[in-house]
Design a protein around this motif. Structure first.
Motif, PDB file in Angstrom:
ATOM      1  N   ALA A 116      61.820  51.778  10.092  1.00 41.19           N
ATOM      2  CA  ALA A 116      60.365  51.751  10.032  1.00 41.19           C
ATOM      3  C   ALA A 116      59.853  50.638  10.949  1.00 41.19           C
ATOM      4  CB  ALA A 116      59.904  51.511   8.592  1.00 41.19           C
ATOM      5  N   ALA A 117      58.607  50.750  11.367  1.00 37.42           N
ATOM      6  CA  ALA A 117      58.015  49.829  12.336  1.00 37.42           C
ATOM      7  C   ALA A 117      58.173  48.364  11.941  1.00 37.42           C
ATOM      8  CB  ALA A 117      56.543  50.162  12.544  1.00 37.42           C
ATOM      9  N   GLN A 131      60.616  46.956  10.448  1.00 38.51           N
ATOM     10  CA  GLN A 131      62.016  46.563  10.294  1.00 38.51           C
ATOM     11  C   GLN A 131      62.660  46.050  11.583  1.00 38.51           C
ATOM     12  OE1 GLN A 131      63.307  50.293   8.299  1.00 38.51           O
ATOM     13  NE2 GLN A 131      63.893  48.960   6.584  1.00 38.51           N
ATOM     14  N   HIS A 148      62.482  54.478   7.527  1.00 34.49           N
ATOM     15  CA  HIS A 148      61.513  55.543   7.784  1.00 34.49           C
ATOM     16  C   HIS A 148      62.104  56.908   7.416  1.00 34.49           C
ATOM     17  CE1 HIS A 148      58.196  57.564   9.789  1.00 34.49           C
ATOM     18  NE2 HIS A 148      59.049  58.213  10.565  1.00 34.49           N
ATOM     19  N   ALA A 149      63.409  57.067   7.653  1.00 32.21           N
ATOM     20  CA  ALA A 149      64.128  58.298   7.315  1.00 32.21           C
ATOM     21  C   ALA A 149      65.613  57.968   7.256  1.00 32.21           C
ATOM     22  CB  ALA A 149      63.878  59.387   8.359  1.00 32.21           C
ATOM     23  N   ALA A 180      62.918  62.126   4.833  1.00 28.02           N
ATOM     24  CA  ALA A 180      61.941  61.206   5.398  1.00 28.02           C
ATOM     25  C   ALA A 180      60.965  60.889   4.277  1.00 28.02           C
ATOM     26  CB  ALA A 180      61.234  61.832   6.591  1.00 28.02           C
ATOM     27  N   SER A 230      55.541  55.418   6.182  1.00 27.64           N
ATOM     28  CA  SER A 230      55.800  54.415   7.213  1.00 27.64           C
ATOM     29  C   SER A 230      55.727  55.058   8.587  1.00 27.64           C
ATOM     30  CB  SER A 230      57.180  53.777   7.013  1.00 27.64           C
ATOM     31  OG  SER A 230      58.215  54.723   7.202  1.00 27.64           O
ATOM     32  N   GLU A 231      55.655  54.207   9.592  1.00 25.43           N
ATOM     33  CA  GLU A 231      55.725  54.629  10.984  1.00 25.43           C
ATOM     34  C   GLU A 231      57.098  54.222  11.513  1.00 25.43           C
ATOM     35  OE1 GLU A 231      53.501  56.240  12.963  1.00 25.43           O
ATOM     36  OE2 GLU A 231      52.198  56.504  11.230  1.00 25.43           O
ATOM     37  N   PRO A 232      57.652  54.939  12.504  1.00 22.98           N
ATOM     38  CA  PRO A 232      58.963  54.585  13.030  1.00 22.98           C
ATOM     39  C   PRO A 232      58.910  53.368  13.957  1.00 22.98           C
ATOM     40  CG  PRO A 232      58.084  56.424  14.251  1.00 22.98           C
ATOM     41  CD  PRO A 232      57.121  56.150  13.124  1.00 22.98           C
ATOM     42  N   GLY A 281      55.735  49.456  17.140  1.00 29.13           N
ATOM     43  CA  GLY A 281      55.371  50.584  16.296  1.00 29.13           C
ATOM     44  C   GLY A 281      54.730  51.605  17.216  1.00 29.13           C
TER      45      GLY A 281
END
Length: 161
Positions: A77-78, A80, A114-115, A142, A146-148, A158
């Motif tokens: 996720a963004a 992380q 994120h997934a 997923a 969150s955003e990847p 992000g």
């Protein structure tokens, strides 16, 4: 362009290609987790469902992942980006302070990813100075919310920034 010129420009030019950020994880027979950050994760096939990643021949983590015969691709996720840096560091306890739980295949699923994609190692092939590891997908999700995290021009971002 000469081969020398291509080699000198390769990293700089390909840095303009945006990639997702994944931490590939596994556990050895004793349950000790291992993992590494990869920016070369890709889908390969829908039928059968296959994914893959590349790791340098010199990777000290790859042998443990291959020996486990199963892995989890944790799509970060963004927020992380620090986790991505930690799992890219050499010689560190990458799981120190990291919240995770084993998936059904035993590989660590990182909390907040994120997934995630649980896989069985289906194939390994040497290509250039890297190994391609192909995973047969056994389970994936997923969770949402969150955003990847993406990597572009040697920095984490992000999608919106």
């Amino acid at each position: 362009m000469s081969a020398t010129a291509v080699a000198e420009s390769f990293r700089a030019v390909l840095g303009h290609f945006c990639s997702g950020v994944v931490i590939v994880t596994a556990c050895d027979a004793a349950g000790t987790p291992t993992g590494m950050t990869v920016g070369s994760f890709t889908s390969i096939s829908l039928e059968p469902p296959l994914v893959g990643f590349y790791a340098a021949h010199t990777s000290s983590t790859l042998p443990g992942i291959l020996a486990a015969e199963r892995f989890c691709a944790n799509v970060l996720a963004a927020e992380q980006h620090e986790l991505a840096r930690a799992f890219a560091a050499r010689g560190a306890d990458r799981f120190a302070g990291v919240d995770w739980a084993p998936g059904p295949n035993g590989a660590p699923r990182l909390t907040g990813a994120h997934a995630w994609i649980d896989c069985r190692v289906a194939e390994r092939r040497a290509i250039g100075d890297h190994d391609l590891v192909v995973g047969a997908v056994e389970a994936l999700a997923a969770p949402g919310g969150s955003e990847p995290l993406v990597f572009h021009r040697a920095r984490f971002h992000g999608l919106r920034g």
